[in-house]
Structure formats: C-alpha cells, structure tokens
Scaffold this motif. Structure first.
Motif, PDB file in Angstrom:
ATOM      1  N   HIS A  58       3.431  21.799  38.732  1.00 20.51           N
ATOM      2  CA  HIS A  58       2.336  21.515  37.796  1.00 20.51           C
ATOM      3  C   HIS A  58       1.926  22.789  37.047  1.00 20.51           C
ATOM      4  N   THR A  59       1.684  23.848  37.808  1.00 20.28           N
ATOM      5  CA  THR A  59       1.184  25.080  37.189  1.00 20.28           C
ATOM      6  C   THR A  59       2.240  25.744  36.319  1.00 20.28           C
ATOM      7  N   LEU A  60       3.500  25.642  36.727  1.00 18.14           N
ATOM      8  CA  LEU A  60       4.585  26.178  35.898  1.00 18.14           C
ATOM      9  C   LEU A  60       4.678  25.413  34.583  1.00 18.14           C
ATOM     10  N   GLU A  61       4.677  24.088  34.663  1.00 13.94           N
ATOM     11  CA  GLU A  61       4.851  23.273  33.461  1.00 13.94           C
ATOM     12  C   GLU A  61       3.683  23.408  32.491  1.00 13.94           C
ATOM     13  N   ARG A  62       2.493  23.658  33.018  1.00 14.64           N
ATOM     14  CA  ARG A  62       1.342  23.870  32.127  1.00 14.64           C
ATOM     15  C   ARG A  62       1.271  25.303  31.607  1.00 14.64           C
ATOM     16  N   GLY A  63       2.145  26.174  32.074  1.00 13.77           N
ATOM     17  CA  GLY A  63       2.121  27.568  31.645  1.00 13.77           C
ATOM     18  C   GLY A  63       1.033  28.377  32.314  1.00 13.77           C
ATOM     19  N   GLU A  64       0.549  27.906  33.468  1.00 14.27           N
ATOM     20  CA  GLU A  64      -0.535  28.592  34.174  1.00 14.27           C
ATOM     21  C   GLU A  64      -0.019  29.720  35.068  1.00 14.27           C
ATOM     22  N   ILE A  65       1.273  29.709  35.363  1.00 11.48           N
ATOM     23  CA  ILE A  65       1.922  30.825  36.048  1.00 11.48           C
ATOM     24  C   ILE A  65       3.167  31.200  35.259  1.00 11.48           C
ATOM     25  N   THR A  66       3.643  32.415  35.458  1.00  9.54           N
ATOM     26  CA  THR A  66       4.839  32.855  34.749  1.00  9.54           C
ATOM     27  C   THR A  66       6.087  32.265  35.393  1.00  9.54           C
ATOM     28  N   ALA A  67       7.160  32.248  34.600  1.00  6.64           N
ATOM     29  CA  ALA A  67       8.443  31.805  35.146  1.00  6.64           C
ATOM     30  C   ALA A  67       8.853  32.679  36.324  1.00  6.64           C
ATOM     31  N   LEU A  68       8.612  33.990  36.217  1.00  6.53           N
ATOM     32  CA  LEU A  68       9.007  34.898  37.289  1.00  6.53           C
ATOM     33  C   LEU A  68       8.245  34.604  38.576  1.00  6.53           C
ATOM     34  N   ALA A  69       6.970  34.277  38.473  1.00  4.93           N
ATOM     35  CA  ALA A  69       6.191  33.942  39.676  1.00  4.93           C
ATOM     36  C   ALA A  69       6.771  32.710  40.364  1.00  4.93           C
ATOM     37  N   PHE A  70       7.131  31.715  39.570  1.00  3.95           N
ATOM     38  CA  PHE A  70       7.730  30.505  40.149  1.00  3.95           C
ATOM     39  C   PHE A  70       9.101  30.819  40.726  1.00  3.95           C
ATOM     40  N   GLU A  71       9.899  31.589  39.990  1.00  3.38           N
ATOM     41  CA  GLU A  71      11.232  31.960  40.467  1.00  3.38           C
ATOM     42  C   GLU A  71      11.160  32.703  41.800  1.00  3.38           C
ATOM     43  N   THR A  72      10.203  33.607  41.915  1.00  5.83           N
ATOM     44  CA  THR A  72      10.048  34.383  43.148  1.00  5.83           C
ATOM     45  C   THR A  72       9.703  33.476  44.323  1.00  5.83           C
ATOM     46  N   ALA A  73       8.786  32.535  44.086  1.00  7.07           N
ATOM     47  CA  ALA A  73       8.391  31.610  45.150  1.00  7.07           C
ATOM     48  C   ALA A  73       9.534  30.674  45.522  1.00  7.07           C
ATOM     49  N   LEU A  74      10.255  30.176  44.510  1.00  5.35           N
ATOM     50  CA  LEU A  74      11.347  29.248  44.788  1.00  5.35           C
ATOM     51  C   LEU A  74      12.507  29.962  45.486  1.00  5.35           C
ATOM     52  N   ALA A  75      12.846  31.150  45.017  1.00  7.45           N
ATOM     53  CA  ALA A  75      13.944  31.898  45.634  1.00  7.45           C
ATOM     54  C   ALA A  75      13.682  32.156  47.110  1.00  7.45           C
ATOM     55  N   ALA A  76      12.424  32.369  47.457  1.00 11.73           N
ATOM     56  CA  ALA A  76      12.068  32.624  48.857  1.00 11.73           C
ATOM     57  C   ALA A  76      12.309  31.399  49.735  1.00 11.73           C
ATOM     58  N   GLU A  77      12.320  30.209  49.113  1.00 10.79           N
ATOM     59  CA  GLU A  77      12.544  28.976  49.859  1.00 10.79           C
ATOM     60  C   GLU A  77      14.021  28.616  49.979  1.00 10.79           C
ATOM     61  N   LEU A  78      14.844  29.200  49.115  1.00  8.66           N
ATOM     62  CA  LEU A  78      16.266  28.860  49.074  1.00  8.66           C
ATOM     63  C   LEU A  78      17.092  29.874  49.853  1.00  8.66           C
ATOM     64  N   ARG A  79      18.360  29.549  50.041  1.00 11.37           N
ATOM     65  CA  ARG A  79      19.267  30.506  50.675  1.00 11.37           C
ATOM     66  C   ARG A  79      20.674  30.306  50.142  1.00 11.37           C
ATOM     67  N   THR A  80      21.398  31.409  50.097  1.00  7.24           N
ATOM     68  CA  THR A  80      22.803  31.358  49.698  1.00  7.24           C
ATOM     69  C   THR A  80      23.655  31.047  50.932  1.00  7.24           C
ATOM     70  N   HIS A  81      24.957  30.932  50.707  1.00  2.00           N
ATOM     71  CA  HIS A  81      25.857  30.674  51.826  1.00  2.00           C
ATOM     72  C   HIS A  81      25.923  31.868  52.782  1.00  2.00           C
ATOM     73  N   ASP A  82      25.415  33.012  52.342  1.00  3.72           N
ATOM     74  CA  ASP A  82      25.337  34.194  53.216  1.00  3.72           C
ATOM     75  C   ASP A  82      24.039  34.227  54.012  1.00  3.72           C
ATOM     76  N   GLY A  83      23.167  33.216  53.789  1.00  2.00           N
ATOM     77  CA  GLY A  83      21.902  33.163  54.505  1.00  2.00           C
ATOM     78  C   GLY A  83      20.801  33.994  53.885  1.00  2.00           C
ATOM     79  N   LEU A  84      21.027  34.500  52.679  1.00  2.00           N
ATOM     80  CA  LEU A  84      20.041  35.332  51.993  1.00  2.00           C
ATOM     81  C   LEU A  84      19.407  34.559  50.839  1.00  2.00           C
ATOM     82  N   PRO A  85      18.211  34.939  50.414  1.00  2.00           N
ATOM     83  CA  PRO A  85      17.628  34.287  49.236  1.00  2.00           C
ATOM     84  C   PRO A  85      18.402  34.685  47.983  1.00  2.00           C
ATOM     85  N   PRO A  86      18.510  33.806  46.994  1.00  2.00           N
ATOM     86  CA  PRO A  86      19.170  34.174  45.742  1.00  2.00           C
ATOM     87  C   PRO A  86      18.320  35.149  44.947  1.00  2.00           C
ATOM     88  N   VAL A  87      18.923  35.788  43.959  1.00  2.00           N
ATOM     89  CA  VAL A  87      18.182  36.680  43.070  1.00  2.00           C
ATOM     90  C   VAL A  87      17.134  35.858  42.327  1.00  2.00           C
TER      91      VAL A  87
END
Length: 216
Positions: A58-87
């Motif tokens: 919601h906050t990303l789509e309304r422009g209330e947070i930056t793309a980088l803030a969302f990317e940082t939060a999402l990357a922390a939830e994901l993992r690569t096949h090496d078990g690390l978060p993506p860039v």
C-alpha cells in the motif's frame, strides 16, 4: 448509460505478463522460487484483502515510501539458492525489466480514441520507471498511483481518473488483470473487463464500444 471512456491498467495488461518478467528475474538473481512465492502470496493477499490493514505494498504504491526502502525490506525476506538475501538496490527494476508493450492493446486504445472515446491509464506503480513511448497517442490522461498518492482499489483513485476525462463511472469501461480491482470498479458503477489475454479483451471492448479496435 452510453460508454464514452476506457480506463486501463498497465502491467500485465498493456505489457507482457507479470509472471513471465518475474520468472526471468527469479532465475537471473538465483532466487529461491518457492520461498519467494510463499512470501509474496501473503503480501499480495493482504494488499488486496478486505480487512483494511495497512501493508508495505500500500505505502509503496501510494509513493509513501521509496522504492529502495521497499526493496530493502523485501530482500531481507527473500533468499537466493546460496541462502543469502538478494541484492536490494535495484531489485524492483530487475523484477520488472522483462516487461514489453503489447502492440495490439495499444492499437486498441489508439483506435478507440480515434472513434471519440476517452482513454485513461490507471496504474499501481512499484517505484518503477515507465517507458512512455507512444503514450500521447494512446491516452487522454495518465494516473500513476505513486504520483497521485492513491492506489487501486481505493475509490478515490477511480474518482480522480474519471474527473480527468470528464466522465462518470457509469460511462466508462475499466480493464485490469486483478480481480479485486475489477470488483471495486464495478461497485462504483464501471463496466469491468478482467484481462487475461489481449484477444479476448479486445473482442469484449469491441462489443461494448461497437467499433473495430484491431488491424484487419
């Protein structure tokens, strides 16, 4: 009431499918696909659910947070096949890099405009840049959620869009590939077309507008 206008979504409607673009990114960034699906399923369900709870989408789509803030939060939830978060930085750009315009859909809009119908893009943005080539010929108005501080399926973004083209909801068709957005639009008086394929959407709109909208 006579149809006089067309409101239409961007990603997955005027472009190639979102799933294709995301799958290309998942492979390129070596993301654990099943884990990604699990994470996003919950976020998307919450973003379009009826409980009214706020969600990072919601906050990303309304422009209330930056793309980088969302990317940082999402990357922390994901993992690569090496078990690390993506860039994190540029994650959304990479995710949507595979989008390509669907020429038949743009031809549909150009022909609708030539026939006297108003057209308006209504897109929920994820902090991404849009290739706006040919937009002058396709749209009478453009509504990008992050630029106006509103998002689908909020009623106010639909009200804003129709005001830009000087029409009432009952005078407009709304085209989107997310059912929750179609449901919201119909409740406001729009005629809704749930997009699944260019050919079927164009055929439905030709029936409603009673004009040919594709090349012979």
């Amino acid at each position: 009431m006579t149809v006089k206008g067309v409101l239409i979504d961007w990603a997955g409607v005027l472009t190639t499918s979102m799933a294709e673009s995301i799958n290309t990114w998942l492979v390129a960034d070596r993301i654990d696909t099943s884990h990604y699906t699990e994470v996003m399923r919950g976020m998307i369900a919450s973003a379009y659910g009826g409980d009214g709870a706020e969600n990072p989408i919601h906050t990303l789509e309304r422009g209330e947070i930056t793309a980088l803030a969302f990317e940082t939060a999402l990357a922390a939830e994901l993992r690569t096949h090496d078990g690390l978060p993506p860039v994190a930085e540029g994650l959304l750009t990479r995710m949507f890099a595979g989008f390509q315009p669907v020429e038949a859909m743009f031809e549909m809009l150009r022909r609708a405009r030539k026939a006297g119908y108003k057209t308006c893009l209504v897109s929920n943005s994820w902090g991404n840049d849009y290739d706006r080539t040919g937009w002058e010929e396709a749209f009478d108005a453009v509504v990008i959620s992050g630029e106006v501080g509103m998002r689908k399926p909020e009623p106010r973004i639909f009200a804003h869009a129709v005001s830009l083209v000087g029409l009432e909801p009952a005078e407009c068709v709304f085209i989107d590939d997310i059912e929750a957005n179609i449901t919201a639009a119909r409740e406001l008086g729009f005629t809704g077309i749930l997009h699944t394929h260019a050919g079927t959407t164009i055929a439905e709109l030709e029936t409603l507008l009673k004009v040919p909208l594709r090349s012979a």
